[in-house]
Structures are given as structure tokens and as C-alpha cells.
Write a protein that holds these residues in place. Structure first.
Motif, short mmCIF file in Angstrom:
data_model
loop_
_atom_site.label_atom_id
_atom_site.label_comp_id
_atom_site.label_asym_id
_atom_site.label_seq_id
_atom_site.Cartn_x
_atom_site.Cartn_y
_atom_site.Cartn_z
N ASP A 10 38.20 100.09 25.78
CA ASP A 10 38.27 98.67 25.44
C ASP A 10 38.94 97.92 26.60
O ASP A 10 40.08 98.18 26.95
N MET A 49 42.25 96.17 25.87
CA MET A 49 43.36 97.12 25.72
C MET A 49 43.87 97.55 27.09
O MET A 49 45.08 97.62 27.32
N ASP A 100 43.28 106.95 24.70
CA ASP A 100 42.67 106.52 23.44
C ASP A 100 41.88 107.69 22.85
O ASP A 100 41.13 108.36 23.56
N ARG A 108 39.58 107.58 20.35
CA ARG A 108 38.18 107.26 20.08
C ARG A 108 37.54 106.59 21.26
O ARG A 108 37.86 105.46 21.60
N GLY A 119 43.85 105.23 15.95
CA GLY A 119 43.71 104.19 14.95
C GLY A 119 44.08 104.77 13.60
O GLY A 119 44.37 105.96 13.48
N HIS A 120 44.05 103.93 12.58
CA HIS A 120 44.38 104.42 11.24
C HIS A 120 43.33 105.45 10.80
O HIS A 120 42.16 105.25 11.01
N ASP A 129 43.01 108.39 11.97
CA ASP A 129 42.83 109.44 12.99
C ASP A 129 43.99 110.40 13.01
O ASP A 129 44.02 111.30 13.84
N PRO A 150 45.04 112.98 11.24
CA PRO A 150 44.81 114.43 11.26
C PRO A 150 44.31 114.91 12.62
O PRO A 150 44.69 115.98 13.09
N LYS A 190 47.99 102.95 16.27
CA LYS A 190 47.76 101.51 16.39
C LYS A 190 47.75 100.87 15.00
O LYS A 190 47.24 101.49 14.09
N PRO A 191 48.26 99.69 14.76
CA PRO A 191 48.97 98.88 15.75
C PRO A 191 50.39 99.39 15.93
O PRO A 191 51.06 99.70 14.96
N PHE A 192 50.83 99.48 17.17
CA PHE A 192 52.16 100.05 17.42
C PHE A 192 53.13 98.98 17.89
O PHE A 192 52.74 97.91 18.34
N HIS A 227 39.83 99.19 11.81
CA HIS A 227 39.67 99.74 13.16
C HIS A 227 39.39 98.65 14.19
O HIS A 227 39.95 98.63 15.27
N ASN A 271 42.34 96.34 14.99
CA ASN A 271 43.39 96.99 15.76
C ASN A 271 43.33 96.65 17.24
O ASN A 271 44.36 96.50 17.88
N GLN A 272 42.12 96.56 17.78
CA GLN A 272 42.00 96.35 19.23
C GLN A 272 42.57 95.01 19.65
O GLN A 272 43.50 94.97 20.45
N SER A 317 46.43 94.75 18.96
CA SER A 317 47.27 95.50 19.90
C SER A 317 47.31 94.79 21.25
O SER A 317 48.35 94.72 21.90
N ALA A 318 46.15 94.26 21.68
CA ALA A 318 46.09 93.58 22.97
C ALA A 318 46.99 92.34 22.96
O ALA A 318 47.75 92.11 23.90
N ASN A 368 50.54 93.34 23.25
CA ASN A 368 50.86 93.76 24.62
C ASN A 368 51.06 92.55 25.54
O ASN A 368 52.00 92.50 26.33
N ARG A 393 38.85 86.64 19.13
CA ARG A 393 38.04 87.83 18.84
C ARG A 393 38.36 88.35 17.44
O ARG A 393 37.46 88.68 16.65
#
Lengths: 202, 260
Positions: free
Chosen positions: A14, A17, A56, A58, A85-86, A88, A90, A106-108, B44, B47-48, B51-52, B55, B87
Motif C-alpha cells: 500500500d 502505508m 506487511d 497481506r 490486520g484484524h 490475521d 493466528p 493494525k490499527p496500532f 481491513h 485499516n490502511q 494507519s496512514a 503515521n 479515502r
């Protein structure tokens, strides 16, 4: 030995990111290098790389876990922080069991990530120091003659000079001479230091 | 003289009805699945950008605190954070459009019928795990006024949770009860009771919170959605431990008003 500056390698498909992560980490004074796929990281990878990977889980094509496996097989010791991500979790646990350094969901919280990076970098510098020390010791070991090596093994095993002389059928004086040479070549001053050096390599 | 020609079409009619019902079930199933998938992909995808944004902001704060920054750099980062917020907004809008297509429709329906339909979905899971579903509904229950698909979804969710909660108890204990009673002239109470591992006390409070889950691979969405569906119907959804072990979920729904 050329010093390589530690860097944080961000591997994420991404764009936002990658860009925002660089902005955050550079603000903390870190050097950051970004890769948009596992494949592009593998192409750029070199053995002497220092620092840590923020990976990452994924990604299309090669996933974070597959990259981890691949790096393992290449003998890479760079610590890896998995970003998941949520749901993931396991997957991340599986990665940890395979010896990944850490993971973060994430989100962290930023501080959380920064703490983990700090720990990973400390681990990396420990690994580097150990590697350097091991190399130095094996270089020194390589300089010992066959006889000196034998004497050293017996010394480290706790034998007295008298016993060593008997065992190798040489005189006490010769044992003492060999022993002094071993200490000199290994760069140690006491028996304890010698034992420690030999033990770390085992 | 009278000639009578007749054909027995009961069978054919029955087959048609069954076909129709199956078709309807298929549609409903796909909608139930989409709800779950939607929630998961929403989390999911959001999240992107989130998080961005975090940051970019943290990077700005750090530089401003250190007093070591170029104005243009901060401006660029803030602009990118704003783009990411947009977004995120687009993702939400897309999800909302999907949901909007299904406006809730409330109609009078018998609880027994609704339980039957929800059971049809749950039976596969029940058979797979060797769970017996026991339905105990009193005769002459008044009809309830609800959106049938929504309440079916709630029932299905509770039944599935119950089945899951019993996956480590012996087979002869794997029984799930669906019961109901009229509590007053306005409401009917439905109970879904399992004999599973039960809930920790602290979970009783938190279990309905969005994204809270006790399952290793759970999203923490199911019960939160269930509660908002029930509240949308002016009802309540809550959980109690069972004295005999296990957990019972109860919810109330409005009954049909009688014109007198």
C-alpha cells in the motif's frame, strides 16, 4: 570491516502505508528504505544489511510469511516485525513460532511500533556483535597449530599441565610453552577468558 | 351424464412451493453471508487509510515538538493525511450504499415460522457438530411485528454462537434450546440457551461491544449487529449465565397489537 548503517526496511504493497511510515520513522531519525513487494525486497537484499524489516503480512503475490521463509533459507538474521490486520493474528502467531521477532496489529499506536522497532534494532546489533566476535575467535583459532589446538582442548577441559604432558607424552616445559602461545594467539590473558571464547563458538 | 376429468396436482403444487422456498432461502443466505463479509472487508480496508493518517500525524507532532521542520514538509504530510481521510470516507460511503438497498420491512409473522427458517440454516452446522436443537415454543403465541430477515439473522447468530460454545463439551450435552414466552401485552421474549463453556464475568459486560471477541478468529461484529437490530425493534438483547452451566441469550421483540 565496513560498517553498514542500520536501516528500517518497510515492505508493504500500500503506497500510503509506505509513504506515511517513512514520514513517521524519518521523523524519529531512522533511515528508511521502502519496497512495494516481497520480490523487490529480495532483489535488493544483501547479506550485510543491518537494521530490521517492517513487513506487511497481506500482500498480493508473495505474502509476508512466504518472504520470511525465503529469508530464513537465505540465512538472513534481520529481525522482522510483522504488521497484521484484524483476524490475521493466528497467522502472526505461526510466524512468531517460526522465529519472527515481533508482530503488531493494525490499527496500532505509533509508540507501540516505535518501541518494537527499538527492540528489533537492539536485537540486530546484538546479532551483529556476536557475529563479529565469533568471526574474530574463529580467525584466531585458525592460527593455532595442530599441537597448540590439542593442548588448548585439554586446558579448556580443565586438565593440569602435568596431566596434559602425560597424555600427549611431551614434557611439562613444552606444555607450558604451547599454553603460552595459545593464550597469546587467542588474545586472552586468563584461563577463564579462554574457556569463555571457546564456549561461545560451540 | 357427467364426465369428470381431474388430475391430482397436490404433488406438483407442493414441489413448486418447495422450489420457491429454497430459492428464497438461497437469497437470504447470500445476504447473510454478505453482511459478514462486508463487515470484515470494511475493517481491513479502513485499516490502511487510518494507519496512514495516524503515521502522518505522529510524524508531524514529533517534528513540531523537536522544533526541527520545514513548513512545506509539514504541509505536504497534512495534505496526504487529508487525502487518506477522504479515502476512508469513500470506503464508508460505498458500504453504506450497499446497506441502503435493504430497507427494513416490518410485518406480522409467527415466531414459530421464523424459528423454522433460521433453523434451516443452522441445521448444517448442528449436524456437523452433533448438536441437537430443541425448540420449545408455547402454543398460541401472539404474532410478532418484525423484519423477518433481520430477526432471523439475530437468531441464526445466537444459535451458531451457542453451537460453537459447546464444541468442547461431551456429545450428550450438546443441546441447544430455543424458548419463548410473552412477558407483557407488548413484548415477547425469546431465549437461546446452550450448555457450553459459559462466559467469564467480565465478558458479560463487554461481549456486545463492537470488535470485542472471545473467539480466536472472531471479528467481534456478530453480537454488536444483533444488539442494534433488536434495539431497532424497540427490544432488548442481553445475556445471563445458566444455573445448569452454559449461557442464555435473551431478546425481546414487539407483538402485534390487537384491535379491540
Amino acid at each position: 570491516m565496513s560498517e553498514v548503517t542500520p536501516s528500517i526496511y518497510v515492505v508493504d504493497d500500500d503506497e500510503a502505508m509506505r509513504d506515511s511510515m517513512s514520514w513517521l520513522l524519518e521523523g524519529e531519525g531512522y533511515r528508511v528504505t521502502c519496497f512495494d513487494s516481497a520480490e523487490s525486497f529480495l532483489r535488493a537484499r544483501r547479506d550485510e544489511m543491518r537494521g530490521c524489516i517492517v513487513l506487511d503480512v497481506r500482500m498480493p503475490e508473495m505474502s509476508g510469511l512466504e518472504l520470511h521463509e525465503k529469508l530464513d533459507s537465505l540465512g538472513s538474521q534481520l529481525p522482522i516485525i510483522f504488521v497484521t490486520g484484524h483476524g490475521d493474528v493466528p497467522m502472526a502467531v505461526a510466524a512468531l513460532q517460526r522465529g519472527a521477532c515481533d508482530f503488531i496489529e493494525k490499527p496500532f499506536h505509533n509508540q507501540d511500533l516505535l518501541d518494537r522497532i527499538q527492540r528489533a534494532l537492539e536485537l540486530d546489533s546484538e546479532i551483529a556483535q556476536r557475529r563479529q566476535r565469533d568471526n574474530a575467535i574463529s580467525n584466531r583459532l585458525g592460527q593455532l597449530t595442530q599441537r597448540e589446538h590439542e593442548v588448548m582442548q585439554l586446558v579448556v577441559a580443565g586438565k593440569l599441565n602435568k596431566q596434559i604432558a602425560d597424555e600427549l607424552e611431551i614434557s611439562m616445559k613444552t606444555v607450558e610453552a604451547h599454553r603460552a602461545r595459545v593464550m597469546e594467539k587467542m588474545g586472552v590473558r586468563t584461563l577463564a577468558e579462554l574457556v569463555k571464547a571457546v564456549m561461545t563458538l560451540r | 351424464m357427467r364426465v369428470q376429468i381431474a388430475a391430482d396436482i397436490t404433488d406438483r403444487k407442493h414441489i413448486d412451493e418447495v422450489n420457491q422456498q429454497q430459492q428464497k432461502r438461497l437469497e437470504q443466505t447470500s445476504r447473510l453471508i454478505t453482511m459478514g463479509e462486508m463487515a470484515s472487508s470494511l475493517a481491513h480496508e479502513l485499516n490502511q487509510p487510518l494507519s496512514a493518517i495516524a503515521n502522518y500525524c505522529a510524524g508531524c507532532i514529533k517534528r513540531m515538538q523537536a522544533g526541527n521542520y520545514r513548513f512545506e514538509d509539514l504541509l505536504a504530510a497534512m495534505q496526504k493525511a487529508a487525502d487518506q481521510a477522504e479515502r476512508a470516507g469513500k470506503i464508508i460511503r460505498r458500504m453504506r450504499d450497499m446497506v441502503k438497498k435493504s430497507d427494513p420491512k416490518r410485518e406480522p409473522i409467527s415466531l414459530a415460522e421464523l424459528v423454522d427458517e433460521a433453523r434451516a440454516f443452522a441445521d448444517i452446522e448442528a449436524q456437523r457438530t452433533g448438536t441437537q436443537i430443541v425448540v420449545e415454543l408455547p402454543e398460541n403465541l401472539p404474532r410478532i411485528v418484525v423484519d423477518r430477515i433481520m430477526i432471523e439473522q439475530v437468531l441464526l447468530n445466537l444459535v451458531k454462537n451457542g453451537i460453537e460454545a459447546m464444541n468442547s463439551v461431551p456429545f450428550d450435552r450438546r443441546r441447544l434450546f430455543i424458548q419463548a414466552r410473552q412477558t407483557d401485552e407488548r413484548m415477547l421474549e425469546v431465549a437461546v440457551a446452550d450448555q457450553g463453556h459459559g462466559l467469564a464475568e467480565e465478558d458479560v459486560e463487554r461481549i456486545f461491544a463492537p470488535f470485542y471477541t472471545t473467539k480466536p478468529e472472531g471479528m467481534g461484529i456478530g453480537l454488536a449487529i444483533c444488539r442494534s437490530i433488536i434495539e431497532f425493534h424497540q427490544g432488548r438483547l442481553w445475556v445471563e449465565p445458566r444455573r445448569e452451566g452454559g449461557t442464555v441469550f435473551r431478546f425481546t421483540v414487539p407483538i402485534e397489537e390487537e384491535d379491540e
